[in-house]
Motif scaffolding. Structure first.
Motif, mmCIF file in Angstrom:
data_model
loop_
_atom_site.group_PDB
_atom_site.id
_atom_site.type_symbol
_atom_site.label_atom_id
_atom_site.label_comp_id
_atom_site.label_asym_id
_atom_site.label_seq_id
_atom_site.Cartn_x
_atom_site.Cartn_y
_atom_site.Cartn_z
ATOM 1 N N ALA A 1 0.827 10.529 2.542
ATOM 2 C CA ALA A 1 1.874 9.914 3.546
ATOM 3 C C ALA A 1 3.348 10.266 3.414
ATOM 4 C CB ALA A 1 1.684 8.364 2.654
ATOM 5 N N GLY A 2 3.777 11.078 2.411
ATOM 6 C CA GLY A 2 4.954 11.317 2.440
ATOM 7 C C GLY A 2 5.571 12.762 3.039
ATOM 8 N N TYR A 3 6.572 13.087 2.721
ATOM 9 C CA TYR A 3 7.534 14.133 3.327
ATOM 10 C C TYR A 3 6.633 15.532 3.355
ATOM 11 C CZ TYR A 3 9.280 17.069 -0.339
ATOM 12 O OH TYR A 3 9.141 17.658 -1.577
ATOM 13 N N GLN A 4 5.562 15.678 2.718
ATOM 14 C CA GLN A 4 4.880 16.769 2.729
ATOM 15 C C GLN A 4 3.283 16.753 3.409
ATOM 16 O OE1 GLN A 4 4.767 16.929 -1.669
ATOM 17 N NE2 GLN A 4 5.566 18.911 -1.711
ATOM 18 N N GLY A 5 3.376 15.589 3.917
ATOM 19 C CA GLY A 5 2.200 15.171 4.555
ATOM 20 C C GLY A 5 2.360 14.370 5.910
ATOM 21 N N MET A 6 2.023 13.034 6.194
ATOM 22 C CA MET A 6 2.302 12.484 7.192
ATOM 23 C C MET A 6 3.575 12.501 7.807
ATOM 24 S SD MET A 6 0.779 8.711 8.154
ATOM 25 C CE MET A 6 1.975 7.985 7.216
ATOM 26 N N ILE A 7 4.506 12.073 7.125
ATOM 27 C CA ILE A 7 5.820 12.234 7.437
ATOM 28 C C ILE A 7 6.389 13.430 7.964
ATOM 29 C CG2 ILE A 7 8.341 11.736 6.865
ATOM 30 C CD1 ILE A 7 6.648 9.056 6.870
ATOM 31 N N LYS B 1 0.479 15.100 10.452
ATOM 32 C CA LYS B 1 0.468 13.697 11.052
ATOM 33 C C LYS B 1 -0.566 12.799 10.971
ATOM 34 C CE LYS B 1 -0.112 13.676 15.966
ATOM 35 N NZ LYS B 1 0.526 13.175 17.346
ATOM 36 N N THR B 2 -1.889 13.175 10.945
ATOM 37 C CA THR B 2 -3.080 12.535 11.100
ATOM 38 C C THR B 2 -4.108 12.982 9.964
ATOM 39 O OG1 THR B 2 -2.921 12.051 13.304
ATOM 40 C CG2 THR B 2 -5.031 11.718 12.287
ATOM 41 N N GLY B 3 -4.310 14.526 10.022
ATOM 42 C CA GLY B 3 -5.061 14.827 8.881
ATOM 43 C C GLY B 3 -4.841 14.720 7.562
ATOM 44 N N ALA B 4 -3.666 14.702 7.123
ATOM 45 C CA ALA B 4 -3.474 14.425 5.671
ATOM 46 C C ALA B 4 -3.842 13.012 5.294
ATOM 47 C CB ALA B 4 -2.002 14.497 5.644
ATOM 48 N N LEU B 5 -3.715 11.654 6.057
ATOM 49 C CA LEU B 5 -4.181 10.737 5.415
ATOM 50 C C LEU B 5 -5.619 10.396 5.370
ATOM 51 C CD1 LEU B 5 -3.264 7.993 4.110
ATOM 52 C CD2 LEU B 5 -3.055 7.103 6.299
ATOM 53 N N VAL B 6 -6.383 11.101 6.686
ATOM 54 C CA VAL B 6 -7.621 11.079 6.516
ATOM 55 C C VAL B 6 -8.455 11.971 5.490
ATOM 56 C CG1 VAL B 6 -9.775 12.278 7.838
ATOM 57 C CG2 VAL B 6 -7.939 11.021 9.252
ATOM 58 N N GLN B 7 -7.816 13.070 5.256
ATOM 59 C CA GLN B 7 -8.288 13.942 3.907
ATOM 60 C C GLN B 7 -7.968 13.119 2.617
ATOM 61 O OE1 GLN B 7 -6.149 17.523 2.853
ATOM 62 N NE2 GLN B 7 -8.078 18.532 2.554
ATOM 63 N N ALA B 8 -6.909 12.442 2.683
ATOM 64 C CA ALA B 8 -6.728 11.912 1.315
ATOM 65 C C ALA B 8 -7.638 10.598 1.223
ATOM 66 C CB ALA B 8 -5.398 11.253 1.387
ATOM 67 N N SER B 9 -8.032 9.937 2.361
ATOM 68 C CA SER B 9 -9.043 8.964 2.189
ATOM 69 C C SER B 9 -10.411 9.260 1.561
ATOM 70 C CB SER B 9 -9.441 8.303 3.854
ATOM 71 O OG SER B 9 -7.972 7.991 4.239
ATOM 72 N N VAL B 10 -10.916 10.528 2.057
ATOM 73 C CA VAL B 10 -12.021 11.065 1.577
ATOM 74 C C VAL B 10 -11.887 11.533 0.246
ATOM 75 C CG1 VAL B 10 -13.712 13.224 1.724
ATOM 76 C CG2 VAL B 10 -12.578 12.140 4.172
#
Ligand code: IPE
Ligand code: IPE
Ligand code: MG
Ligand code: MG
Length: 296
Positions: free
Chosen positions: A150-156, A182-191
């Protein structure tokens, strides 16, 4: 025979129940709680919590162990949408079929509702009643996965680059990076968080991480495509806005047909990457296809 429609529906129902309980209102809800509830109950697809549950199942775990995690992920996601729609960002007036938070309330309330959902997500993930119920799960690792995504290395980072690339010519490599973040990081983190919660083996977690990365990127390519040719009444948000704001998107960069082919190739790779998994991964296989076939 696996039925994705009923799978999604039944998972949505349980996630919605947990979200509802986490944001209980008394007779006089505060304005901030009202705003938080307004956006999170507006009718999202809950695809990230569903991916989290499906990943737990794929490694032989229980979907029910991931409910609080899915609820937290949906809070992080909803916060990102509230802020994404703000006038200083994408300036959108409609989301999930309803006026956006800053339109329904005001900008300050929308900013604060986003902040509050983001922090509540991590409060839930670190609450003793939940932690004690699932003692064997590596909660700290899950919190770290989600915080990083979610953070500065991911979605932000992706949101920053998305805004900065407006009106600019980015190449395919840069675009893939923006969308993956912006989108992939949180989707991947969900999995990934689902795989960890389901106590998957390290090799399984790694493979599911690859699946999540591919599906996450495909998800945003599909979002770009829908912004051009989707039905706004079905999607509950405006279309044509990416072109208006000169956003960097796949259809803008490679054209519609190539974008559709690219999304399909990503999904095919994602499905291939989990070939070693048995039928317990069928929901993940079906969701990968749904991500690009969806109409909303
Ligand atoms: C929309 O996400 C924004 C993106 C990150 C592409 P979803 O398409 O999952 O939106 P909801 O949650 O169903 O409203
Ligand atoms: C949304 O991307 C990404 C995040 C909210 C992190 P977009 O701005 O492309 O998504 P929509 O089209 O507004 O849903
Ligand atoms: Mg945006
Ligand atoms: Mg947007």
């Amino acid at each position: 025979m696996f039925n994705l429609t009923s799978y999604i529906k039944s998972k949505q129902d349980v996630v919605n129940k947990v979200i509802d309980e986490a944001l209980q209102v008394d007779t006089h809800p505060t304005r901030i709680l009202e705003a938080m509830r307004y956006s999170i109950t507006a009718g999202g697809k809950r695809i990230r919590p569903i991916l989290c549950m499906a990943a737990a199942e794929a490694v032989g775990g229980n979907a029910s162990d991931t409910l609080e995690i899915g609820c937290a992920i949906e809070m992080i996601h909803t916060y990102s949408l509230i802020h994404d729609d703000l006038p200083a960002m994408d300036n959108d007036a409609l989301r999930r079929g309803k006026p956006t938070s800053h339109v329904r309330f005001d900008e300050a309330t929308a900013i604060l509702a986003g902040d509050a959902l983001l922090t509540l997500a991590f409060q839930i993930l670190s609450t003793p009643t939940y932690l004690n119920k699932n003692r064997s799960i590596d909660h700290l690792r899950i919190i770290q996965i989600l915080a990083k995504a979610a953070g500065y290395q991911g979605m932000i980072a992706g949101q920053m680059d998305d805004i900065q690339s407006e009106g600019k010519a980015v190449d395919l490599d840069e675009l893939r990076k923006i969308h993956s973040l912006k989108t992939g990081a949180l989707v991947q983190a969900s999995v990934l968080s689902g795989a960890v919660a389901g106590a998957g083996a390290e090799q399984e977690i790694e493979i599911l991480g690859r699946y999540g990365r591919l599906v996450g990127l495909a998800f945003q390519v599909a979002d770009d495509i829908l912004n051009v040719q989707g039905d706004p009444s079905r999607m509950g948000k405006a279309v044509g806005t990416d072109a208006e704001r000169e956003k960097s998107t796949y259809p803008a960069l490679m054209g519609m047909q190539a974008s559709e082919d690219y999304a399909a190739a990503l999904v095919q790779k994602a499905v291939q990457s989990i070939a070693m998994f048995d039928a317990k991964a069928d929901p993940l296989r079906a969701i990968a296809n749904y991500v690009i076939e969806r109409k909303r």
